[in-house]
Design an enzyme around this catalytic site. Structure first.
Site, PDB file in Angstrom:
ATOM      1  N   GLY A  52      41.460  36.552  31.858  1.00 19.90           N
ATOM      2  CA  GLY A  52      42.120  35.257  31.983  1.00 19.90           C
ATOM      3  C   GLY A  52      41.705  34.664  33.304  1.00 19.90           C
ATOM      4  O   GLY A  52      40.525  34.644  33.638  1.00 19.90           O
ATOM      5  N   GLU A  53      42.681  34.242  34.087  1.00 18.69           N
ATOM      6  CA  GLU A  53      42.390  33.692  35.405  1.00 18.69           C
ATOM      7  C   GLU A  53      43.209  34.496  36.420  1.00 18.69           C
ATOM      8  O   GLU A  53      44.434  34.404  36.436  1.00 18.69           O
ATOM      9  CB  GLU A  53      42.753  32.191  35.404  1.00 18.69           C
ATOM     10  CG  GLU A  53      42.544  31.486  36.710  1.00 18.69           C
ATOM     11  CD  GLU A  53      41.180  31.754  37.327  1.00 18.69           C
ATOM     12  OE1 GLU A  53      40.155  31.597  36.638  1.00 18.69           O
ATOM     13  OE2 GLU A  53      41.149  32.154  38.503  1.00 18.69           O
ATOM     14  N   SER A  54      42.487  35.280  37.239  1.00 18.36           N
ATOM     15  CA  SER A  54      43.197  36.220  38.113  1.00 18.36           C
ATOM     16  C   SER A  54      44.147  35.534  39.077  1.00 18.36           C
ATOM     17  O   SER A  54      45.227  36.053  39.371  1.00 18.36           O
ATOM     18  CB  SER A  54      42.182  37.078  38.878  1.00 18.36           C
ATOM     19  OG  SER A  54      41.289  36.270  39.629  1.00 18.36           O
ATOM     20  N   CYS A  84      37.990  42.171  33.245  1.00 19.22           N
ATOM     21  CA  CYS A  84      37.608  40.904  33.865  1.00 19.22           C
ATOM     22  C   CYS A  84      38.634  40.456  34.915  1.00 19.22           C
ATOM     23  O   CYS A  84      38.669  41.039  35.990  1.00 19.22           O
ATOM     24  CB  CYS A  84      37.363  39.861  32.773  1.00 19.22           C
ATOM     25  SG  CYS A  84      36.305  38.530  33.342  1.00 19.22           S
ATOM     26  N   ARG A 113      34.289  37.529  42.619  1.00 19.41           N
ATOM     27  CA  ARG A 113      34.709  36.671  41.494  1.00 19.41           C
ATOM     28  C   ARG A 113      33.566  35.764  41.084  1.00 19.41           C
ATOM     29  O   ARG A 113      32.786  35.318  41.921  1.00 19.41           O
ATOM     30  CB  ARG A 113      35.878  35.771  41.899  1.00 19.41           C
ATOM     31  CG  ARG A 113      37.230  36.446  41.861  1.00 19.41           C
ATOM     32  CD  ARG A 113      38.321  35.454  42.209  1.00 19.41           C
ATOM     33  NE  ARG A 113      38.599  34.520  41.124  1.00 19.41           N
ATOM     34  CZ  ARG A 113      38.869  33.240  41.283  1.00 19.41           C
ATOM     35  NH1 ARG A 113      38.864  32.699  42.477  1.00 19.41           N
ATOM     36  NH2 ARG A 113      39.134  32.490  40.244  1.00 19.41           N
ATOM     37  N   ILE A 141      32.419  36.758  30.557  1.00 22.40           N
ATOM     38  CA  ILE A 141      32.906  35.377  30.573  1.00 22.40           C
ATOM     39  C   ILE A 141      33.397  35.058  31.992  1.00 22.40           C
ATOM     40  O   ILE A 141      34.441  35.544  32.416  1.00 22.40           O
ATOM     41  CB  ILE A 141      34.067  35.189  29.555  1.00 22.40           C
ATOM     42  CG1 ILE A 141      33.630  35.666  28.159  1.00 22.40           C
ATOM     43  CG2 ILE A 141      34.521  33.729  29.523  1.00 22.40           C
ATOM     44  CD1 ILE A 141      34.780  35.864  27.177  1.00 22.40           C
ATOM     45  N   ARG A 142      32.593  34.293  32.713  1.00 22.45           N
ATOM     46  CA  ARG A 142      32.906  34.025  34.126  1.00 22.45           C
ATOM     47  C   ARG A 142      33.336  35.314  34.839  1.00 22.45           C
ATOM     48  O   ARG A 142      34.379  35.385  35.507  1.00 22.45           O
ATOM     49  CB  ARG A 142      33.967  32.928  34.266  1.00 22.45           C
ATOM     50  CG  ARG A 142      33.447  31.549  33.816  1.00 22.45           C
ATOM     51  CD  ARG A 142      34.502  30.463  33.832  1.00 22.45           C
ATOM     52  NE  ARG A 142      35.174  30.326  35.129  1.00 22.45           N
ATOM     53  CZ  ARG A 142      34.657  29.761  36.211  1.00 22.45           C
ATOM     54  NH1 ARG A 142      33.423  29.292  36.192  1.00 22.45           N
ATOM     55  NH2 ARG A 142      35.347  29.653  37.313  1.00 22.45           N
ATOM     56  N   HIS A 178      34.528  42.006  28.442  1.00 20.62           N
ATOM     57  CA  HIS A 178      35.654  41.996  27.508  1.00 20.62           C
ATOM     58  C   HIS A 178      35.314  42.781  26.244  1.00 20.62           C
ATOM     59  O   HIS A 178      34.850  42.196  25.271  1.00 20.62           O
ATOM     60  CB  HIS A 178      35.964  40.558  27.068  1.00 20.62           C
ATOM     61  CG  HIS A 178      36.483  39.683  28.146  1.00 20.62           C
ATOM     62  ND1 HIS A 178      37.827  39.526  28.387  1.00 20.62           N
ATOM     63  CD2 HIS A 178      35.850  38.905  29.045  1.00 20.62           C
ATOM     64  CE1 HIS A 178      37.997  38.687  29.386  1.00 20.62           C
ATOM     65  NE2 HIS A 178      36.813  38.298  29.809  1.00 20.62           N
ATOM     66  N   GLU A 180      37.397  43.810  24.166  1.00 21.79           N
ATOM     67  CA  GLU A 180      38.379  43.435  23.138  1.00 21.79           C
ATOM     68  C   GLU A 180      37.938  42.223  22.325  1.00 21.79           C
ATOM     69  O   GLU A 180      38.493  41.965  21.268  1.00 21.79           O
ATOM     70  CB  GLU A 180      39.766  43.193  23.780  1.00 21.79           C
ATOM     71  CG  GLU A 180      39.942  41.914  24.578  1.00 21.79           C
ATOM     72  CD  GLU A 180      39.299  41.935  25.956  1.00 21.79           C
ATOM     73  OE1 GLU A 180      38.633  42.933  26.295  1.00 21.79           O
ATOM     74  OE2 GLU A 180      39.442  40.923  26.675  1.00 21.79           O
TER      75      GLU A 180
HETATM   76  N1  GLN Z   1      36.826  34.113  36.557  1.00 18.41           N
HETATM   77  C1  GLN Z   1      38.102  34.660  36.175  1.00 18.41           C
HETATM   78  C2  GLN Z   1      38.945  35.041  37.372  1.00 18.41           C
HETATM   79  O1  GLN Z   1      38.545  34.918  38.477  1.00 18.41           O
HETATM   80  C3  GLN Z   1      37.968  35.867  35.281  1.00 18.41           C
HETATM   81  C4  GLN Z   1      37.407  35.460  33.934  1.00 18.41           C
HETATM   82  C5  GLN Z   1      37.843  36.320  32.802  1.00 18.41           C
HETATM   83  O2  GLN Z   1      38.816  37.072  32.888  1.00 18.41           O
HETATM   84  N2  GLN Z   1      37.182  36.145  31.693  1.00 18.41           N
HETATM   85  O3  GLN Z   1      40.045  35.491  37.201  1.00 18.41           O
END
Ligand code: GLN
Length: 203
Positions: A52-54, A84, A113, A141-142, A178, A180
């Protein structure tokens, strides 16, 4: 609790790809639940920190009074698997964090990150994992990269270019990608094996 009952595991459900983890854990026979409040931690034997977004998960964890209870659970030896953003949340040190961003910590690594820029921001690749015959189909993913590993941290997978993207330290497991979302279950199996070991050693 008897040896045969399914492992009771939780997925931190403040933000991110919670459902995908729940599905994999249930398919593997675990009793999986959502974790949102400190009380929820008392009912589980292992915790997944989703992607997600940390920085958002960190903020919400602090707002919901979850940061210290999760830190305490990690210190007490609860098995945790982070993907992630979950890897970032487990890391002791983060490069490229937003101002004021904190982590739960416990994993003696530095992560960077959003380590992949431009066109390679998201990609899928086949990765060899230490000790496994068939490669892993890994979706990035990012994603972050692990840039420094403390002495107790074991690298499990490395990109062809050399970046470490899966690590293990005691009962903590983390991947920059990921599994999952790509039908890969072996990391969740490994996490559940740690949960069973922790249960056995507590008896
Ligand atoms: N870029 C996101 C972060 O800094 C991580 C991306 C992800 O969990 N797919 O949290």
């Amino acid at each position: 609790m008897s040896e045969g009952t399914p492992p009771r595991v939780g997925v931190l459900a403040l933000q991110g790809d919670v459902r995908e983890h729940l599905r994999v854990l249930e398919e593997l026979g675990a009793a999986a639940s959502l974790v949102r409040r400190p009380d929820d931690l008392a009912t589980i034997e292992g915790l997944v920190l989703p992607g997600g977004e940390s920085s958002v998960i960190d903020k919400l964890a602090r707002a919901f009074g979850m940061q210290q209870p999760i830190r305490d659970a990690i210190t007490a030896g609860m098995p945790v698997y982070g993907t992630c953003a979950g890897l970032i949340l487990l890391a002791d040190r983060v490069d490229g964090a937003i101002a004021g961003q904190e982590t739960f910590g416990g994993l003696d690594v530095t992560v960077r990150r959003n380590a992949f820029g431009g066109q390679t921001e998201s990609f899928e690749t086949a990765l060899a994992v230490a000790g496994w015959d068939a490669p892993v189909r890994a979706a990035f993913i990012r994603a972050p990269l692990v840039t420094e590993l403390g002495p107790g941290v074991r690298p499990l997978a490395t990109l062809p270019e050399g970046g470490v993207v899966a690590v293990e330290q005691g009962r903590l497991l983390a991947t920059a990608f990921h599994p999952e979302v790509s039908g890969e279950r072996r990391f969740h199996e490994r996490f559940l094996a740690r949960v069973r070991e922790a249960r056995a050693s507590a008896r």
